[in-house]
Design a protein around this motif. Structure first.
Motif, PDB file in Angstrom:
ATOM      1  N   THR A 182       5.928  -1.134  -6.888  1.00 31.89           N
ATOM      2  CA  THR A 182       6.245   0.108  -6.576  1.00 31.89           C
ATOM      3  C   THR A 182       7.571   0.631  -7.233  1.00 31.89           C
ATOM      4  O   THR A 182       8.504   0.136  -7.710  1.00 31.89           O
ATOM      5  CB  THR A 182       6.846  -0.228  -5.113  1.00 31.89           C
ATOM      6  OG1 THR A 182       5.703  -0.881  -4.135  1.00 31.89           O
ATOM      7  CG2 THR A 182       7.350   1.141  -4.655  1.00 31.89           C
ATOM      8  N   GLU A 211      -3.329   7.231  -7.089  1.00 31.90           N
ATOM      9  CA  GLU A 211      -2.688   6.402  -7.841  1.00 31.90           C
ATOM     10  C   GLU A 211      -2.495   6.816  -9.425  1.00 31.90           C
ATOM     11  O   GLU A 211      -3.275   7.677  -9.773  1.00 31.90           O
ATOM     12  CB  GLU A 211      -3.526   4.982  -7.975  1.00 31.90           C
ATOM     13  CG  GLU A 211      -4.864   5.356  -8.427  1.00 31.90           C
ATOM     14  CD  GLU A 211      -5.968   4.016  -8.593  1.00 31.90           C
ATOM     15  OE1 GLU A 211      -5.524   3.227  -7.626  1.00 31.90           O
ATOM     16  OE2 GLU A 211      -6.903   4.046  -9.193  1.00 31.90           O
ATOM     17  N   THR A 217      -0.146  13.043  -0.873  1.00 25.57           N
ATOM     18  CA  THR A 217      -1.251  12.892   0.239  1.00 25.57           C
ATOM     19  C   THR A 217      -1.811  14.100   0.510  1.00 25.57           C
ATOM     20  O   THR A 217      -1.153  15.261   0.446  1.00 25.57           O
ATOM     21  CB  THR A 217      -0.881  11.889   1.292  1.00 25.57           C
ATOM     22  OG1 THR A 217       0.082  12.780   2.029  1.00 25.57           O
ATOM     23  CG2 THR A 217      -0.307  10.740   0.867  1.00 25.57           C
ATOM     24  N   CYS A 219      -5.819   5.198   0.998  1.00 20.69           N
ATOM     25  CA  CYS A 219      -4.213   4.946   1.291  1.00 20.69           C
ATOM     26  C   CYS A 219      -3.896   3.486   1.569  1.00 20.69           C
ATOM     27  O   CYS A 219      -3.031   3.130   1.372  1.00 20.69           O
ATOM     28  CB  CYS A 219      -3.546   5.813   2.333  1.00 20.69           C
ATOM     29  SG  CYS A 219      -3.515   7.562   1.930  1.00 20.69           S
ATOM     30  N   SER A 260       4.977   1.227   0.395  1.00 24.73           N
ATOM     31  CA  SER A 260       5.810   1.566  -0.902  1.00 24.73           C
ATOM     32  C   SER A 260       6.470   2.758  -0.415  1.00 24.73           C
ATOM     33  O   SER A 260       7.881   2.605  -0.774  1.00 24.73           O
ATOM     34  CB  SER A 260       4.727   1.900  -2.246  1.00 24.73           C
ATOM     35  OG  SER A 260       4.058   0.806  -2.384  1.00 24.73           O
ATOM     36  N   ASN A 284       1.187   3.548  -6.519  1.00 26.05           N
ATOM     37  CA  ASN A 284       1.014   4.826  -5.507  1.00 26.05           C
ATOM     38  C   ASN A 284       2.127   5.965  -5.950  1.00 26.05           C
ATOM     39  O   ASN A 284       3.243   5.316  -6.603  1.00 26.05           O
ATOM     40  CB  ASN A 284       1.378   4.186  -4.108  1.00 26.05           C
ATOM     41  CG  ASN A 284      -0.183   3.554  -3.874  1.00 26.05           C
ATOM     42  OD1 ASN A 284      -1.017   4.063  -3.660  1.00 26.05           O
ATOM     43  ND2 ASN A 284       0.285   2.113  -3.348  1.00 26.05           N
ATOM     44  N   CYS A 330      -5.029   9.648  -0.785  1.00 23.57           N
ATOM     45  CA  CYS A 330      -3.629   9.348  -1.466  1.00 23.57           C
ATOM     46  C   CYS A 330      -3.963   9.130  -3.118  1.00 23.57           C
ATOM     47  O   CYS A 330      -5.016   9.561  -3.333  1.00 23.57           O
ATOM     48  CB  CYS A 330      -3.288   7.895  -1.316  1.00 23.57           C
ATOM     49  SG  CYS A 330      -2.533   7.779   0.466  1.00 23.57           S
ATOM     50  N   ASN A 375       1.029  -1.267   0.000  1.00 28.21           N
ATOM     51  CA  ASN A 375       0.013  -0.021   0.126  1.00 28.21           C
ATOM     52  C   ASN A 375       1.045   1.497   0.008  1.00 28.21           C
ATOM     53  O   ASN A 375       2.146   1.132  -0.095  1.00 28.21           O
ATOM     54  CB  ASN A 375      -0.964   0.293   1.316  1.00 28.21           C
ATOM     55  CG  ASN A 375      -0.230   0.079   2.422  1.00 28.21           C
ATOM     56  OD1 ASN A 375       0.840   0.436   2.715  1.00 28.21           O
ATOM     57  ND2 ASN A 375      -0.991  -0.442   3.478  1.00 28.21           N
ATOM     58  N   PHE A 376       0.275   2.595   0.219  1.00 28.60           N
ATOM     59  CA  PHE A 376       1.171   3.791   0.151  1.00 28.60           C
ATOM     60  C   PHE A 376       2.007   3.878   1.171  1.00 28.60           C
ATOM     61  O   PHE A 376       3.162   4.014   0.690  1.00 28.60           O
ATOM     62  CB  PHE A 376       0.216   4.979   0.194  1.00 28.60           C
ATOM     63  CG  PHE A 376       0.815   6.206   0.309  1.00 28.60           C
ATOM     64  CD1 PHE A 376       1.553   6.727  -0.841  1.00 28.60           C
ATOM     65  CD2 PHE A 376       0.884   6.593   1.549  1.00 28.60           C
ATOM     66  CE1 PHE A 376       2.163   7.999  -0.510  1.00 28.60           C
ATOM     67  CE2 PHE A 376       1.699   7.937   1.733  1.00 28.60           C
ATOM     68  CZ  PHE A 376       2.277   8.797   0.608  1.00 28.60           C
TER      69      PHE A 376
END
Length: 207
Positions: free
Chosen positions: A202, A183, A143, A195, A106, A139, A181, A102-103
């Motif tokens: 990644t 993408e 943010t 997020c 990564s 991602n 977040c 996930n964010f």
């Protein structure tokens, strides 16, 4: 755009037009008043170059794929271990990892590699993504913390390149933030997302 045109040496902005010049700084390659190409400025040039063609080429090119052109030092520097330079984007080095993240995961992974999470600020960088990593979603490093806040990159510039109707804070409200977040999808557009969304790719970068 200049970084994707082999014959282009530099871009000069004047009179609401961005003019691309070839290596001798005299022949105009193309003109455009489309604002999207002004997202990122790599160099500032005087109106007349004092270097000859061989010196210009030497300054713009790092012919070794393990080296990139540093805007901080105006010289070729080696990429960090695990990173490579792509010829179409000579100002950064990149690293990719195929593993579900996930964010937060990564971002932490990229920092552990000595880089940062992917920051495709320009159309060139988004084009690079869809060409090198087709049919992928990743991602990117931006943010927000509240509804209505503008997504920005770390340098303070706005994130541009959202799909029409995005960002939309889907399933959120005027007071509840659901999608903090971003993408980048295989169509080259940004979408705001929760997020917690995870992807198998990644991309990290460093300059």
């Amino acid at each position: 755009m200049c970084s994707m045109d082999f014959s282009c040496a530099y871009a000069f902005y004047e009179g609401n037009e961005c003019i691309l010049f070839n290596i001798d700084g005299e022949l105009e390659l193309s003109r455009s008043n489309e604002k999207i190409i002004y997202q990122k400025v790599n160099f500032e040039f005087q109106k007349k170059l004092t270097l000859d063609s061989s010196e210009i080429l030497a300054n713009f090119e790092c012919f070794n794929s393990s080296e990139y052109w540093s805007l901080k030092t105006n010289s070729c520097l080696p990429c960090k271990p695990g990173f490579i330079k792509y010829s179409v984007l000579s100002f950064n080095c990149y690293h990719s990892r195929t593993e579900l993240k996930n964010f937060i995961q990564s971002k932490s992974y990229c920092e552990s590699m000595g880089g940062v999470l992917f920051r495709p600020k320009t159309l060139n960088e988004r084009y690079f993504f869809i060409q090198i990593f087709p049919n992928k979603t990743v991602n990117v490093d931006s943010t927000i913390k509240s509804v209505g806040e503008i997504f920005k990159w770390l340098d303070g510039s706005d994130v541009v390149g959202f799909r029409f109707g995005e960002p939309n804070n889907l399933f959120g409200s005027k007071t509840i933030l659901k999608e903090a977040c971003i993408e980048l999808r295989s169509n080259g557009y940004f979408y705001d997302i929760p997020c917690s969304n995870s992807y198998f790719l990644t991309i990290c970068q460093h300059d």
